[in-house]
Motif scaffolding. Structure first.
Motif, PDB file in Angstrom:
ATOM      1  N   PRO A 149     -44.783  11.325 -36.530  1.00 58.75           N
ATOM      2  CA  PRO A 149     -45.460  10.208 -37.196  1.00 58.75           C
ATOM      3  C   PRO A 149     -44.487   9.358 -38.011  1.00 58.75           C
ATOM      4  CG  PRO A 149     -46.659  12.279 -37.510  1.00 58.75           C
ATOM      5  CD  PRO A 149     -45.345  12.641 -36.904  1.00 58.75           C
ATOM      6  N   LEU A 150     -44.703   8.057 -37.994  1.00 59.63           N
ATOM      7  CA  LEU A 150     -43.794   7.161 -38.706  1.00 59.63           C
ATOM      8  C   LEU A 150     -43.921   7.294 -40.214  1.00 59.63           C
ATOM      9  CD1 LEU A 150     -44.049   3.955 -36.481  1.00 59.63           C
ATOM     10  CD2 LEU A 150     -42.373   5.815 -36.378  1.00 59.63           C
ATOM     11  N   ASP A 151     -45.134   7.586 -40.717  1.00 65.16           N
ATOM     12  CA  ASP A 151     -45.275   7.759 -42.163  1.00 65.16           C
ATOM     13  C   ASP A 151     -44.552   9.015 -42.634  1.00 65.16           C
ATOM     14  OD1 ASP A 151     -47.101   9.424 -40.873  1.00 65.16           O
ATOM     15  OD2 ASP A 151     -48.668   9.171 -42.380  1.00 65.16           O
ATOM     16  N   GLU A 180     -37.056   1.045 -34.012  1.00 69.59           N
ATOM     17  CA  GLU A 180     -37.387  -0.269 -34.564  1.00 69.59           C
ATOM     18  C   GLU A 180     -37.628  -0.235 -36.074  1.00 69.59           C
ATOM     19  OE1 GLU A 180     -39.568  -2.077 -30.546  1.00 69.59           O
ATOM     20  OE2 GLU A 180     -40.762  -1.204 -32.168  1.00 69.59           O
ATOM     21  N   VAL A 181     -38.061   0.913 -36.610  1.00 75.98           N
ATOM     22  CA  VAL A 181     -38.463   0.936 -38.022  1.00 75.98           C
ATOM     23  C   VAL A 181     -37.697   1.936 -38.888  1.00 75.98           C
ATOM     24  CG1 VAL A 181     -40.774   0.150 -37.419  1.00 75.98           C
ATOM     25  CG2 VAL A 181     -40.352   2.600 -37.693  1.00 75.98           C
ATOM     26  N   ALA A 182     -36.917   2.815 -38.321  1.00 75.16           N
ATOM     27  CA  ALA A 182     -36.220   3.833 -39.118  1.00 75.16           C
ATOM     28  C   ALA A 182     -35.252   3.192 -40.109  1.00 75.16           C
ATOM     29  CB  ALA A 182     -35.458   4.790 -38.203  1.00 75.16           C
ATOM     30  N   ALA A 187     -30.085   7.724 -40.638  1.00 77.42           N
ATOM     31  CA  ALA A 187     -30.247   7.961 -39.203  1.00 77.42           C
ATOM     32  C   ALA A 187     -28.887   8.215 -38.571  1.00 77.42           C
ATOM     33  CB  ALA A 187     -30.929   6.767 -38.538  1.00 77.42           C
ATOM     34  N   LEU A 188     -28.909   8.865 -37.403  1.00 77.12           N
ATOM     35  CA  LEU A 188     -27.690   9.133 -36.657  1.00 77.12           C
ATOM     36  C   LEU A 188     -27.967   9.004 -35.166  1.00 77.12           C
ATOM     37  CD1 LEU A 188     -26.560  12.173 -38.775  1.00 77.12           C
ATOM     38  CD2 LEU A 188     -25.101  10.195 -38.316  1.00 77.12           C
TER      39      LEU A 188
END
Length: 238
Positions: A149-151, A180-182, A187-188
């Motif tokens: 989940p993105l949340d 697109e939203v991270a 992030a890697l």
């Protein structure tokens, strides 16, 4: 310019190809699937400039005596910086979940005590893994090929953990949305090489396409993004 591959099964790849990748500037974090592949990964760490991880993949726990892997981690914890591929999987092997959990809890204690990076496999167990990290005061964790989940991803990244961006975005819509939203500061890039996903043969060189996609969708240069991911790698490994 260094190109980070945070999750690659080096023990399944040709040594000459690995050496070429390193010479071309790829930073390879080599994960393991079981006891024997962990030994091979440690050998590779002595032959080539890679980052070796000891692990037991959740898919293998039903076929392995995980105590041998725990003992290997204990013997190697002063020199190895990473445990992987490890985690929990409710999607593909739910029948071994309790065994997975018992093993994972032992690894969490070792990761906490020795300051090890966790290179995590978490299909449909994203929240459970995240909450276990919090309860065990884990500082360094990476959610490989994140599709949750993105949340929850937002919570994970705000806590300081990292998520993995994989070339599978080319054919997996839910992972494309992650790209697109991270938060790219947490992030890697990775390949999960040499895994084949729905006809897509994953390999470290496809990371260039991940970076191109991010450059086009985020309005940042390739050089900036490549440098950012290398900086993130250095931060994670301290």
């Amino acid at each position: 310019m260094k190109i980070v591959d945070m999750h690659v099964h080096c023990h399944e790849m040709d040594v000459g190809e690995l050496r070429t990748l390193v010479e071309q500037g790829y930073v390879l974090v080599c994960v393991s699937d079981d006891y024997e592949s962990s030994l091979r990964t440690l050998e590779l760490g002595g032959e080539i400039e890679v980052q070796p991880c000891i692990g037991l993949h959740p898919w293998e726990i039903g076929r392995q005596d995980y105590r041998r892997v725990v003992e290997l981690v204990e013997r190697s914890a002063d020199t190895v910086k990473c445990l992987g591929e490890v985690g929990l999987d409710r999607q593909f092997v739910p029948e071994t979940f309790e065994r997975q959990l018992d093993f994972f809890k032992q690894l969490l204690a070792l990761a906490r005590d020795y300051g090890l990076v966790l290179n995590l496999h978490t299909p449909r167990a994203w929240r459970e893994v995240y909450e276990l990290l919090l309860r065990n005061d884990i500082e360094k964790a990476y959610f490989h090929w994140y599709t949750g989940p993105l949340d929850l991803m937002e919570e994970i990244q705000e806590k300081g953990y990292y998520v993995g961006l994989n070339p599978a975005f080319k054919i997996q819509d839910k992972h494309r949305r992650v790209l697109e939203v991270a938060d790219l500061e947490k992030a890697l890039t990775e390949s999960d090489s040499p895994y084949e996903y729905k006809g897509l043969k994953l390999n470290p060189r496809l990371i260039n396409e991940t970076v191109d996609f991010l450059a086009n969708t985020r309005g940042a240069s390739r050089d900036y993004l490549t440098s950012l991911f290398y900086t993130n790698y250095l931060r994670l490994f301290g």
